[in-house]
Structure formats: structure tokens, C-alpha cells
Design an enzyme around this catalytic site. Structure first.
Site, short mmCIF file in Angstrom:
data_model
loop_
_atom_site.label_atom_id
_atom_site.label_comp_id
_atom_site.label_asym_id
_atom_site.label_seq_id
_atom_site.Cartn_x
_atom_site.Cartn_y
_atom_site.Cartn_z
N ASP A 8 -10.34 -29.88 -10.84
CA ASP A 8 -9.50 -30.69 -11.54
C ASP A 8 -8.74 -31.47 -10.33
O ASP A 8 -7.85 -30.87 -9.71
CB ASP A 8 -8.91 -30.53 -12.89
N ASP A 105 -12.14 -37.05 -12.99
CA ASP A 105 -11.63 -36.03 -12.01
C ASP A 105 -11.75 -34.62 -12.11
O ASP A 105 -11.26 -33.97 -11.64
CB ASP A 105 -9.98 -36.44 -11.95
N GLU A 106 -12.91 -34.26 -12.98
CA GLU A 106 -13.19 -32.91 -12.89
C GLU A 106 -14.71 -32.61 -13.24
O GLU A 106 -15.49 -33.35 -13.59
CB GLU A 106 -12.38 -32.29 -14.39
P1 TTP Z 1 -6.02 -35.31 -15.90
O1 TTP Z 1 -6.59 -34.43 -15.06
O2 TTP Z 1 -5.54 -34.96 -17.49
O3 TTP Z 1 -4.64 -35.77 -15.39
P2 TTP Z 1 -4.10 -35.83 -13.90
O4 TTP Z 1 -5.03 -35.67 -12.86
O5 TTP Z 1 -3.39 -37.21 -13.59
O6 TTP Z 1 -2.92 -34.62 -13.54
P3 TTP Z 1 -3.14 -33.35 -13.26
O7 TTP Z 1 -2.45 -32.91 -11.96
O8 TTP Z 1 -2.33 -32.72 -14.43
O9 TTP Z 1 -4.56 -33.06 -13.39
O10 TTP Z 1 -6.45 -36.90 -16.05
C1 TTP Z 1 -7.27 -37.39 -15.14
C2 TTP Z 1 -7.03 -38.93 -15.13
O11 TTP Z 1 -7.56 -39.24 -16.16
C3 TTP Z 1 -5.66 -39.19 -14.85
O12 TTP Z 1 -5.30 -39.47 -13.48
C4 TTP Z 1 -5.56 -40.60 -15.62
C5 TTP Z 1 -6.78 -40.54 -16.63
N1 TTP Z 1 -6.10 -40.09 -18.10
C6 TTP Z 1 -5.61 -41.40 -18.74
O13 TTP Z 1 -6.19 -42.35 -18.57
N2 TTP Z 1 -5.42 -40.74 -19.97
C7 TTP Z 1 -4.85 -39.79 -20.26
O14 TTP Z 1 -4.37 -39.63 -21.63
C8 TTP Z 1 -5.31 -38.47 -19.42
C9 TTP Z 1 -4.75 -37.13 -19.98
C10 TTP Z 1 -5.80 -38.88 -18.29
MG MG Z 2 -6.54 -34.00 -13.09
#
Ligand code: TTP
Ligand code: MG
Length: 340
Positions: A8, A105-106
């Protein structure tokens, strides 16, 4: 025992914006809507610097502004993030075809049959992604998808966490039930009312209580999840139908040489992605958007699939030669498809 890797990206949208605006590095950045904190809209993500102020995904932009008035607010540029995502997925797919693409992103990888130790592979993945995109990620390795996903979240950012069956009681059970797959806000509040707050609470609760409350299927799955049991397989996606790049120029191009140079550059990038993914392509498409937004494509199909930079560049230039370049060019794209 299976070895499943979950990856992720860290603060994904914010990290891509930091890369694009290096002067913002380390500053609180909030990405959401059209980037106007006075407008309606919610936070898509926040950089870690902004999270210190309590800003997180899902809260209104106006609330984020109150929590962190100094934050830089930026609009969501989904296309840019999707391009970086594609680059990352190509790297992952080159590690093993047993890749499940679960979001922008995962992803999950099944490393069970690989010779190298999973940690070595994880370090290599981190290194390759950092080199290719400048971005950091967090990786979890565990005997199943459920635990791997929890593991990747345990040491963010830039984490690498390996969990075995023996770590479940110590590492997983103290976590809030919300961290379990399948526990959303609704299930969480029902569980709380039943006195179940942590995953450990759920693990020691009786299966009967859970199946009574949530039905036989969901109840059992929840209970098994708390025990770290998950047999769900990696769901492999079909290969990408095409790989491509396009670029919008800072100013419209009108000289053939400039356009040709840009096409050669795009083609090099596309061919390197193609090779990295282990594919060869049969069809080459070039797209031109003129200054008046008139958008046209020209394509050609090769005799056989190829990953030869020369051959693909020649094909791209043949396509370019079939455009009437009377107007200046705003955007140029190059794409290969019919992949094998
Ligand atoms: P995430 O992997 O949940 O968050 P992140 O990558 O920003 O942070 P982390 O380091 O905790 O993993 O989500 C990936 C992307 O998806 C995030 O950058 C933006 C998008 N996203 C949204 O648009 N709305 C949301 O509610 C969430 C959770 C994510
Ligand atoms: Mg993330």
C-alpha cells in the site's frame, strides 16, 4: 504455508503531489475536490504532516482548513495518480504474475512459489518503486490476504512487516475490530454494543453469538478472521489491454521536429514499460490533440508482436506521418495494444 504480500503506497495522492511540487515536501498537504477549502467537498487524502493536525480522508475540506489553516490545498488530479499507479502495477506484475490489483495504491502478490525469501523480494520491490517513482510504500507479508493487509498498515510510512501465525495473539488481537476486513462502521457499532472492541475480544467470543447476531455466513467469517484464518485466493486480473503514455505540452507545439522528439520520448517510455511487464505488442496507436481540441488517432498493426524499440518507434512515426499537422499540437499520446 502461503506467503502473501500486501503493498500500500504511503499517503498516495499527497506523495505524488509532493513529487511534482518539491517545495511542498514536508508541509501539510490536503488533497480533495477542486482544492478549494471554502468549497463543499471532502478530503481524499492528507500528507503525514497534515495528519498530525487530525486531518484525514473523508472529512470536509472546511473542517480540514479549521484543523490546519496552514495546509496547502490541492485539487484531485486523478489522471496523474492513475498513471503513477499503472507504473507501480507494472513493476509488481514483473515480480510475479500472481498479482491482485485491489485499488489505485494497493495490491496483493502471492510469493508462495518463489525461491527468494519474501523479505528480500519486498525490499527489492520498495527499491524499484522508489527508483521509478520517487515514492515510498508499506508492505506486509503474512500467510494470507487478511493478515498481510493488516501487516502493511502496522508500520506506515515506509514499513515492512512480516507476520506469522505465532504473531496473531500478540500483534493482531490488541487491534480495534475495525481493522478487520469485513468490519465497516455498522458492524463495528454492533460489535461494540456486544462488548467486542478488539480483534482479541472477537476471537474469544463464541461463534454462536456471532452467527446469531450476523447470520451464519458473516458471523462465521468474522470469527475466523479474528483467529487470523483466511483462505481467499489471489484473484489474478487479465493482462492490461494496452500500455500507453500521453503528454500535454506546456505550450502548443508547431514544429515537426519538436513533435517528433516528443513522440520518440513517449515511445521510449512506453517500450520500457512494455518490456518491464514482459509483453510484446502488435498494434501501435498515436494520438494527437490539436490546439482547438480536435483529437485524432492513427494506428498500425505489425506483422507480429514486438518489443523492439526500433520497430515500435518506426511504427509510431509512420502513424505520425499520417496526420495532417497544420494546426499546432496540444497533446501527444502513444499506445501499444494487442499485447502478448
Ligand atoms: P489509502 O491507501 O487509504 O490512503 P493513503 O495512501 O493516502 O495513505 P496511507 O499512507 O495511510 O496508505 O488510499 C489511497 C488513496 O486513495 C489516497 O491517497 C486517496 C484515495 N482515497 C480517497 O480518495 N478517499 C478516501 O476516503 C480514501 C481512504 C482514499
Ligand atoms: Mg495508501
Amino acid at each position: 504455508m502461503r506467503r502473501i504480500l500486501h503493498i500500500d503506497m504511503d499517503a498516495f495522492f499527497a506523495a505524488v503531489e509532493e513529487r511534482r511540487h518539491p517545495n511542498l515536501k514536508g508541509r501539510p498537504i490536503v488533497i480533495g475536490g477542486r482544492g478549494d477549502p471554502d468549497s463543499r467537498g471532502v478530503v481524499s487524502t492528507a500528507s503525514y504532516a497534515a495528519r498530525k493536525y487530525g486531518v484525514h480522508s473523508g472529512i470536509p475540506l472546511r473542517t480540514a482548513l479549521k484543523l490546519c489553516p496552514d495546509a496547502v490545498f490541492l485539487p484531485v488530479d486523478y489522471r496523474s495518480y492513475a498513471r503513477v499507479s499503472e507504473e507501480i502495477k507494472i513493476i509488481l506484475a514483473s515480480v510475479t504474475p500472481l498479482m491482485e490489483d485491489v485499488g489505485i495504491d494497493e495490491a496483493f502478490l502471492d510469493l508462495s512459489a518463489m525461491d527468494q525469501p519474501p523479505e528480500t523480494i519486498a525490499r527489492e520491490i520498495k527499491k524499484r518503486i522508489l527508483e521509478a517513482t520517487g515514492l515510498s510504500c508499506s508492505i506486509g507479508i503474512a500467510p494470507n490476504k487478511l493478515l498481510a493487509k493488516i501487516a502493511s498498515d502496522l508500520q506506515k510510512p515506509d514499513g515492512l512487516t512480516v507476520l506469522g501465525e505465532d504473531d496473531i495473539a500478540e500483534t493482531i488481537w490488541p487491534l480495534p475490530v475495525r481493522k478487520l476486513r469485513g468490519v465497516g462502521p455498522k458492524t463495528e457499532s454492533v460489535l461494540k454494543r456486544m462488548g467486542v472492541h478488539t480483534i482479541g475480544d472477537l476471537a474469544v467470543a463464541s461463534v454462536e453469538r456471532m452467527t446469531e447476531r450476523f447470520g451464519p455466513s458473516h458471523g462465521r467469517t468474522l470469527h475466523r478472521a479474528a483467529l487470523g484464518i483466511d483462505e481467499s485466493p489471489i484473484i489474478i486480473h487479465w493482462e492490461p489491454k494496452s500500455i500507453g503514455r500521453e503528454t500535454t505540452f506546456q505550450r502548443d507545439l508547431s514544429h515537426w521536429q519538436e513533435i517528433a522528439r516528443a513522440l520518440a520520448h513517449l515511445t521510449r517510455q512506453v517500450v520500457s514499460s512494455l518490456k518491464a511487464a514482459g509483453y510484446r505488442a502488435r498494434t501501435v496507436t498515436v494520438k494527437v490533440r490539436f490546439s482547438d481540441f480536435d483529437t485524432q488517432t492513427r494506428a498500425m498493426t505489425l506483422d507480429g508482436p514486438s518489443d523492439s524499440p526500433d520497430l515500435l518507434r518506426r511504427a509510431a512515426f509512420q502513424c505520425l506521418g499520417r496526420f495532417e499537422l497544420k494546426k499546432s499540437v496540444r497533446l501527444l499520446g502513444m499506445r501499444v495494444s494487442k499485447l502478448e
